[in-house]
Design a protein around this motif. Structure first.
Motif, PDB file in Angstrom:
ATOM      1  N   ILE A   1       1.408  -1.554  -0.204  1.00  0.00           N
ATOM      2  CA  ILE A   1       0.137   0.143  -0.021  1.00  0.00           C
ATOM      3  C   ILE A   1       0.453   1.029  -0.295  1.00  0.00           C
ATOM      4  N   GLY A   2       2.258   1.160   0.333  1.00  0.00           N
ATOM      5  CA  GLY A   2       2.924   1.759  -0.384  1.00  0.00           C
ATOM      6  C   GLY A   2       3.736   2.690   1.449  1.00  0.00           C
ATOM      7  N   THR A   3       3.624   2.608   2.498  1.00  0.00           N
ATOM      8  CA  THR A   3       3.964   1.968   3.594  1.00  0.00           C
ATOM      9  C   THR A   3       4.992   3.661   3.403  1.00  0.00           C
ATOM     10  N   ILE A   4       6.592   3.119   3.243  1.00  0.00           N
ATOM     11  CA  ILE A   4       7.164   3.592   2.924  1.00  0.00           C
ATOM     12  C   ILE A   4       6.986   5.405   2.764  1.00  0.00           C
ATOM     13  N   TYR A   5       6.470   5.635   1.340  1.00  0.00           N
ATOM     14  CA  TYR A   5       6.206   6.978   0.893  1.00  0.00           C
ATOM     15  C   TYR A   5       5.157   7.644   2.353  1.00  0.00           C
ATOM     16  N   GLN A   6       4.355   6.804   3.185  1.00  0.00           N
ATOM     17  CA  GLN A   6       3.210   7.623   3.951  1.00  0.00           C
ATOM     18  C   GLN A   6       4.858   8.387   4.932  1.00  0.00           C
ATOM     19  N   ALA A   7       5.592   7.220   5.117  1.00  0.00           N
ATOM     20  CA  ALA A   7       6.623   7.952   5.995  1.00  0.00           C
ATOM     21  C   ALA A   7       7.316   9.203   6.244  1.00  0.00           C
ATOM     22  N   LEU A   8       7.210   8.881   4.366  1.00  0.00           N
ATOM     23  CA  LEU A   8       8.579  10.123   3.892  1.00  0.00           C
ATOM     24  C   LEU A   8       6.876  11.019   3.746  1.00  0.00           C
ATOM     25  N   ASN A   9       5.939  11.476   4.057  1.00  0.00           N
ATOM     26  CA  ASN A   9       4.773  12.096   3.700  1.00  0.00           C
ATOM     27  C   ASN A   9       4.872  13.006   2.413  1.00  0.00           C
ATOM     28  N   PHE A  10       4.776  11.290   1.437  1.00  0.00           N
ATOM     29  CA  PHE A  10       4.568  11.993  -0.441  1.00  0.00           C
ATOM     30  C   PHE A  10       2.737  11.654  -0.729  1.00  0.00           C
ATOM     31  N   GLY A  11       2.333  12.967  -0.864  1.00  0.00           N
ATOM     32  CA  GLY A  11       0.799  12.861  -1.231  1.00  0.00           C
ATOM     33  C   GLY A  11       0.310  11.749  -2.305  1.00  0.00           C
ATOM     34  N   TYR A  12      -0.327  11.184  -1.563  1.00  0.00           N
ATOM     35  CA  TYR A  12      -0.988  10.531  -1.370  1.00  0.00           C
ATOM     36  C   TYR A  12      -2.374  10.596  -3.336  1.00  0.00           C
ATOM     37  N   PHE A  13      -2.561   9.998  -4.449  1.00  0.00           N
ATOM     38  CA  PHE A  13      -3.455  10.535  -5.651  1.00  0.00           C
ATOM     39  C   PHE A  13      -4.860   9.506  -5.222  1.00  0.00           C
ATOM     40  N   GLY A  14      -4.359   8.078  -5.225  1.00  0.00           N
ATOM     41  CA  GLY A  14      -5.069   7.521  -5.425  1.00  0.00           C
ATOM     42  C   GLY A  14      -4.371   6.420  -5.767  1.00  0.00           C
ATOM     43  N   LYS A  15      -6.001   5.691  -6.731  1.00  0.00           N
ATOM     44  CA  LYS A  15      -5.390   4.588  -7.285  1.00  0.00           C
ATOM     45  C   LYS A  15      -5.234   4.569  -8.768  1.00  0.00           C
ATOM     46  N   GLY A  16      -4.229   4.332  -9.377  1.00  0.00           N
ATOM     47  CA  GLY A  16      -4.059   4.046 -11.986  1.00  0.00           C
ATOM     48  C   GLY A  16      -5.412   2.927 -11.714  1.00  0.00           C
ATOM     49  N   SER A  17      -5.101   3.941 -13.529  1.00  0.00           N
ATOM     50  CA  SER A  17      -6.818   2.834 -13.770  1.00  0.00           C
ATOM     51  C   SER A  17      -6.302   0.949 -13.953  1.00  0.00           C
ATOM     52  N   PRO A  18      -7.362   0.483 -13.685  1.00  0.00           N
ATOM     53  CA  PRO A  18      -7.460  -0.745 -13.556  1.00  0.00           C
ATOM     54  C   PRO A  18      -7.058  -1.679 -14.966  1.00  0.00           C
ATOM     55  N   ARG A  19      -6.279  -2.982 -14.817  1.00  0.00           N
ATOM     56  CA  ARG A  19      -5.538  -3.116 -16.375  1.00  0.00           C
ATOM     57  C   ARG A  19      -5.553  -4.310 -16.087  1.00  0.00           C
ATOM     58  N   THR A  20      -5.093  -4.841 -17.345  1.00  0.00           N
ATOM     59  CA  THR A  20      -4.672  -6.411 -17.527  1.00  0.00           C
ATOM     60  C   THR A  20      -3.385  -6.579 -17.575  1.00  0.00           C
TER      61      THR A  20
ATOM     62  N   HIS B   1      -5.710  -6.625 -12.539  1.00  0.00           N
ATOM     63  CA  HIS B   1      -4.633  -5.416 -11.864  1.00  0.00           C
ATOM     64  C   HIS B   1      -6.019  -4.513 -11.021  1.00  0.00           C
ATOM     65  N   PRO B   2      -6.001  -3.919 -10.224  1.00  0.00           N
ATOM     66  CA  PRO B   2      -6.770  -2.864  -9.359  1.00  0.00           C
ATOM     67  C   PRO B   2      -6.383  -1.140 -10.205  1.00  0.00           C
ATOM     68  N   GLY B   3      -5.126  -1.779 -10.360  1.00  0.00           N
ATOM     69  CA  GLY B   3      -4.255  -0.101 -11.036  1.00  0.00           C
ATOM     70  C   GLY B   3      -3.797   0.046  -9.382  1.00  0.00           C
ATOM     71  N   ASN B   4      -2.349   1.094  -9.982  1.00  0.00           N
ATOM     72  CA  ASN B   4      -1.333   0.717  -8.546  1.00  0.00           C
ATOM     73  C   ASN B   4      -1.513   2.275  -7.830  1.00  0.00           C
ATOM     74  N   HIS B   5      -1.467   1.952  -6.487  1.00  0.00           N
ATOM     75  CA  HIS B   5      -1.339   3.416  -5.314  1.00  0.00           C
ATOM     76  C   HIS B   5      -0.161   4.248  -5.985  1.00  0.00           C
ATOM     77  N   VAL B   6      -0.490   5.207  -5.876  1.00  0.00           N
ATOM     78  CA  VAL B   6       0.219   6.021  -6.843  1.00  0.00           C
ATOM     79  C   VAL B   6       0.512   7.743  -5.710  1.00  0.00           C
ATOM     80  N   TYR B   7       1.408   7.690  -5.623  1.00  0.00           N
ATOM     81  CA  TYR B   7       2.197   9.000  -4.537  1.00  0.00           C
ATOM     82  C   TYR B   7       2.832   9.504  -5.647  1.00  0.00           C
ATOM     83  N   LEU B   8       2.866  10.667  -4.489  1.00  0.00           N
ATOM     84  CA  LEU B   8       3.649  12.336  -5.791  1.00  0.00           C
ATOM     85  C   LEU B   8       4.911  13.213  -4.637  1.00  0.00           C
ATOM     86  N   LEU B   9       5.813  13.718  -4.663  1.00  0.00           N
ATOM     87  CA  LEU B   9       6.276  14.075  -4.116  1.00  0.00           C
ATOM     88  C   LEU B   9       6.811  15.506  -4.821  1.00  0.00           C
ATOM     89  N   GLY B  10       6.650  16.636  -4.098  1.00  0.00           N
ATOM     90  CA  GLY B  10       6.543  18.075  -4.509  1.00  0.00           C
ATOM     91  C   GLY B  10       8.533  18.108  -4.357  1.00  0.00           C
TER      92      GLY B  10
END
Length: 282
Positions: free
Chosen positions: A162-181, A245-254
């Motif tokens: 789920i991106g615990t490392i990015y949460q620990a580093l205060n990345f912003g969370y965008f949501g999930k990307g598009s589902p795909r196969t 695949h339901p789509g990846n969690h997307v994390y962003l850091l400016g």
């Protein structure tokens, strides 16, 4: 039934392309470690030798986690690769700048000897190195894959995240990307759609992509066989499986004021905004 409670019980590690797990409660001794900018060939050898994918991205900067041995020498125990995003539209969309002014955190590989919180310690310093070495980079995109991978025998070799490392580093969370196969080899590796496109259109890198496809189980291409026909034959050969695949969690850091403002406008942060991992209480 008891209510679910959040849990982050382990940190994922790699060695010889096998997954290992460290208890989340562990703490490293920071005096044992340092970071260095790596030559691309050294980073590639480490990543392809240890990461489950066996592949190396198009890198902009590779940073190594070095473990000191106490006598003035050190050895490589982890690599963080900031690479060119697979989708050139991701940086303008997520960071709000031109494609060349953003990177994707493409690979993060730590050996099993690195204790759990070494991950966040390392990535924080790798980001500092990115700022120093590539001041033109305004932001970082990263993805956390929530879907586990299994080999042909049903063994899990990559856990979902789920991106615990990015949460620990205060990345912003965008949501999930598009589902795909996803198209998977029998050992669970993802077949890149971009690689297939290179083969079909005989673009630069097509020969390397074709060798990888055969390594994953595709039949050899026949002499004079049309590349498009060969790709279709390979995909129909039974060597590959499809996974929804339901789509990846997307994390962003400016990394500068403009990108931070853009990231802040499109993401959610804090405990309520981040996805959570759950288990049933005993």
């Amino acid at each position: 039934m008891d209510a679910p409670v959040p849990v982050h019980s382990f940190a994922q590690r790699w060695r010889d392309r096998r997954e290992y797990r460290r208890p989340a409660s562990e703490r490293i001794d920071p005096t044992e470690f340092g970071v260095e900018i790596l030559r691309d060939r050294d980073a590639k050898a480490f990543v392809t030798g240890h990461h489950y994918s066996g592949s190396y991205p198009a890198a902009r900067l590779a940073v190594g986690l070095m473990r000191r041995n106490g006598i003035g020498a050190s050895r490589l125990v982890g690599v963080c690769v900031f690479g060119v995003p697979m989708n050139e539209r991701s940086v303008p969309r997520y960071i709000g700048v031109e494609p060349n002014n953003g990177v994707e955190l493409s690979r993060l590989v730590l050996l099993d000897e690195v204790l759990a919180d070494g991950e966040s310690w390392f990535v924080a310093r790798a980001l500092a190195a990115l700022r120093a070495e590539k001041p033109e980079i305004a932001g970082v995109v990263s993805y956390a894959d929530p879907t586990e991978r299994r080999d042909a025998r049903g063994n899990v070799f990559k856990a979902g995240h789920i991106g615990t490392i990015y949460q620990a580093l205060n990345f912003g969370y965008f949501g999930k990307g598009s589902p795909r196969t996803l198209l998977l080899s029998k050992d669970g590796r993802v077949v890149s759609q971009r690689a297939l496109s290179k083969i079909r259109n005989e673009e630069r890198g097509a020969d390397h992509a074709a060798r990888q496809l055969v390594e994953m189980g595709a039949p050899e291409r026949g002499h004079g066989e049309d590349p498009r026909s060969w790709v279709e034959r390979a995909l129909a050969s039974g060597a590959f499986d499809r996974l929804k695949h339901p789509g990846n969690h997307v994390y962003l850091l400016g990394l500068d004021r403009r990108s931070r403002r853009h990231v802040g406008s499109i993401t959610r942060t804090g405990r309520e905004g981040y996805p959570k991992e759950w288990k049933l209480a005993a």
